[in-house]
Design a protein around this motif. Structure first.
Motif, PDB file in Angstrom:
ATOM      1  N   THR A   1      73.979  24.963  36.948  1.00 46.01           N
ATOM      2  CA  THR A   1      74.857  24.471  37.727  1.00 46.01           C
ATOM      3  C   THR A   1      76.463  24.436  37.222  1.00 46.01           C
ATOM      4  O   THR A   1      76.686  25.398  36.857  1.00 46.01           O
ATOM      5  CB  THR A   1      74.325  22.947  37.629  1.00 46.01           C
TER       6      THR A   1
ATOM      7  N   GLY B   1      70.820  17.268  43.566  1.00 44.08           N
ATOM      8  CA  GLY B   1      71.331  17.624  41.945  1.00 44.08           C
ATOM      9  C   GLY B   1      70.289  17.028  40.982  1.00 44.08           C
ATOM     10  O   GLY B   1      69.787  17.706  40.271  1.00 44.08           O
TER      11      GLY B   1
ATOM     12  N   ASP C   1      67.149  18.714  39.056  1.00 51.09           N
ATOM     13  CA  ASP C   1      67.007  18.313  37.556  1.00 51.09           C
ATOM     14  C   ASP C   1      65.520  18.169  37.301  1.00 51.09           C
ATOM     15  O   ASP C   1      64.836  18.201  36.174  1.00 51.09           O
ATOM     16  CB  ASP C   1      67.917  17.357  36.879  1.00 51.09           C
TER      17      ASP C   1
ATOM     18  N   ASP D   1      72.631  12.236  36.755  1.00 52.03           N
ATOM     19  CA  ASP D   1      73.791  12.948  36.828  1.00 52.03           C
ATOM     20  C   ASP D   1      74.783  12.145  37.418  1.00 52.03           C
ATOM     21  O   ASP D   1      74.393  11.466  38.550  1.00 52.03           O
ATOM     22  CB  ASP D   1      73.615  14.276  37.583  1.00 52.03           C
TER      23      ASP D   1
END
Ligand SMILES: Nc1ncnc2c1ncn2[C@@H]1O[C@H](COP(=O)(O)OP(=O)(O)OP(=O)(O)O)[C@@H](O)[C@H]1O
Ligand SMILES: Nc1ncnc2c1ncn2[C@@H]1O[C@H](COP(=O)(O)OP(=O)(O)OP(=O)(O)O)[C@@H](O)[C@H]1O
Ligand SMILES: [Mg+2]
Ligand SMILES: [Mg+2]
Ligand SMILES: [Mg+2]
Ligand SMILES: [Mg+2]
Ligand SMILES: [Mg+2]
Ligand SMILES: [Mg+2]
Lengths: 337, 337
Positions: free
Chosen positions: B222, B75, B79, B54
């Motif tokens: 998200t 983040g 994932d 990301d």
């Protein structure tokens, strides 16, 4: 606004899903990516894992011999390859600037897909963010590569020893000059093209040619060029180096452009060359293996490591003098990769 | 110019080496990173590999409850975790804007180091690029995570079946509202803080609580929030969903801020929540496991999957009406992560 990136394309809604599916996933198509989960799930690699990442911010986005897309694939493939590893998978994260023409993005994405296909790696997961006009610069691409290292191979920068030979796989500075010339609007008689290329095939050929332990260090001389890279190795290995200027391959148009731009080719970035430090008794075989490969035809043995408590990289000039190849020196070119 | 990022810091020479060693490597310290080779070489992971990436472009860089650094770590950890995997390593690539105060960068880097340490992951390789003032926005950070998936675990978005239960791990929309409120300069009576957190511990607790096959899908809502995420799952699994609005947890200040900003909390991003679709007979055990964990105390069972050729996500409103939770709808917030 049609035909351009909008803030919406980074919002997580329908516009983004469409862009991802119709442009990125269509171009990069492979089973792990097409599942479109939050991550790629991949088979267990057989061996030590190798991980490398590079953000790419090159300006301009297109230049003779390449573009940000092929560069982003090859650059990361090469950092994985410099561990003597086989690159397997890439992740690609895009920061797009609002207003970027979709046609330009499509050219870049297709170039990435071609480069990945040529290198035999799959782009298995990605990300798409959009920033407001004026908060980015067209497109930035971060690629992260995963590979698997052959058993017994260790090419870390701390393994050079006095007596080892230093080889380069081809002429220096072509990528940096191609980008700079394009940016400055220079025109050369013989246009200089970026040397961007994936080097893992060349690395595999080297590992097949000599015993693994004979190859001490592999590194690609990107930002900072040969000068910075050799100094990093000298420092990490606590050795000095003696180079012969006459042996260092630099093509004539690059030399001329460097003179014009006030640059030293020893500090200009390559994107398709590697440096190998190797045991002296295997230097001949390694040089032959380099030259036998399409990407190593201009290879040369440029010097040796020596015992030196100062870890100095020294050059014997064409005129017989000596000068230090300082890693502090050299104009630092911005946005070259 | 002292105390700020200069173009030099991305040039590949001494200024960059110093920044990397004295700031990044000092903060992230671990053996793979400290070798400072072109890549990290890591032990063979025992199992299927999980890869997620990301780019983070959140604006502002600091917000209540977090900052771009902790967000970039959590983040990507999340994932990876949504594959039912153990996150192991991160790569981190930075695009810095010329003029960024070094003190600000240091705060971000230290926050990343703390978040990585808390999550038990090592930042093993990185990259540093600098763009001219006005060609970036302070700092963008792309993190790529590598993890290893437990055997027999498959949480892909295509595994939901009619009858399955849909659970969320806590109240929605807190991250998005914290960032938006900060950007718009709103002040709430009860300030809303980002929920940013690493969820792999919570995921491990879920996998310990019920048979692996009972957990059909895991995903973190998200960008696009619950609305986008449930529609993605419905589409990939070819099912419909029936939600009960009264069961969907949204804290009062978030609800109030959404009203004020004209947003629907169902589409506002979380950064520390997960969605689980599970076999109905294990929903009670899963809900109990969620609530027993510090990061799942506000968990709720919000609905079920149904057979529906339209793959429609429908909401039974508090007043007893029905409305479609369209994934096309909802304001798309820019620069939220
Ligand atoms: N530029 C891209 N190229 C290839 N695949 C992409 C790209 N952008 C997104 N994807 C893929 O699309 C899917 C959705 O990506 P998305 O970024 O929305 O997921 P996420 O990371 O879970 O969400 P967020 O980025 O909001 O945290 C993923 O499977 C991802 O690999
Ligand atoms: N922001 C950062 N955080 C942590 N480590 C970093 C960071 N930037 C660079 N590094 C580390 O510093 C070393 C040198 O990185 P560098 O980017 O110069 O190598 P490279 O990728 O081979 O070169 P280039 O980026 O020019 O292609 C690597 O070991 C890398 O992991
Ligand atoms: Mg996700
Ligand atoms: Mg590199
Ligand atoms: Mg993403
Ligand atoms: Mg390199
Ligand atoms: Mg994500
Ligand atoms: Mg790099």
């Amino acid at each position: 606004a049609r035909g351009r990136i909008e803030l919406q394309h980074g919002g997580g809604g329908r516009a983004m899903t469409q862009l991802v599916e119709e442009l990125f996933v269509a171009a990069f198509a492979n089973p792990a990516l097409c599942a479109l989960n939050d991550q790629a799930v991949l088979p267990p690699p057989a061996g030590r894992l190798v991980l490398a990442t590079d953000a790419h911010v090159v300006s301009p986005l297109f230049f003779p011999g390449g573009d940000i897309g092929s560069l982003a694939v090859n650059g990361t493939v090469n950092d994985v390859a410099m561990a003597g590893a086989q690159p397997l998978w890439l992740a690609a994260a895009f920061v797009l600037e609002e207003g970027l023409p979709l046609a330009e993005l499509a050219r870049i994405v297709e170039s990435m897909a071609r480069a990945a296909h040529a290198a035999g790696v799959a782009i298995v997961t990605g990300d798409t963010k959009v920033v407001e006009a004026g908060k980015g610069d067209g497109v930035f691409i971060t690629t992260t590569g995963v590979g698997v290292a052959r058993d017994g191979v260790d090419t870390g920068g701390d393994r050079a020893r006095p007596g080892d030979a230093v080889l380069v796989s081809g002429p220096l500075g072509e990528h940096g000059i191609a980008v700079m010339a394009c940016r400055e609007g220079l025109a050369f008689d013989v246009p200089v093209r970026s040397d961007t290329a994936a080097l893992h095939g060349l690395v595999a050929a080297l590992l097949d040619a000599v015993p693994a332990a004979a190859i001490r260090v592999l590194r690609d001389p990107t930002r900072g060029g040969l000068g910075a890279t050799l100094n990093e190795i000298a420092r990490a290995s606590a050795v000095g180096m003696q180079l012969r200027e006459a042996a260092i391959p630099v093509r004539e148009p690059v030399r001329a452009a460097c003179e014009f731009l006030g640059l030293d080719p020893l500090y200009v970035a390559c994107e398709g060359r590697l440096l190998a430090v190797c045991a002296p008794e295997h230097a001949g075989a390694l040089l032959a293996a380099l030259r036998a490969h399409p990407l190593g035809q201009g290879a040369a043995l440029i010097g040796h490591c020596v015992s030196d408590p100062q870890h100095c990289v020294e050059l014997e000039t064409v005129l017989g003098g000596r000068r230090v190849v300082d890693w502090l020196a050299g104009e630092q070119l911005p946005r070259i990769c």
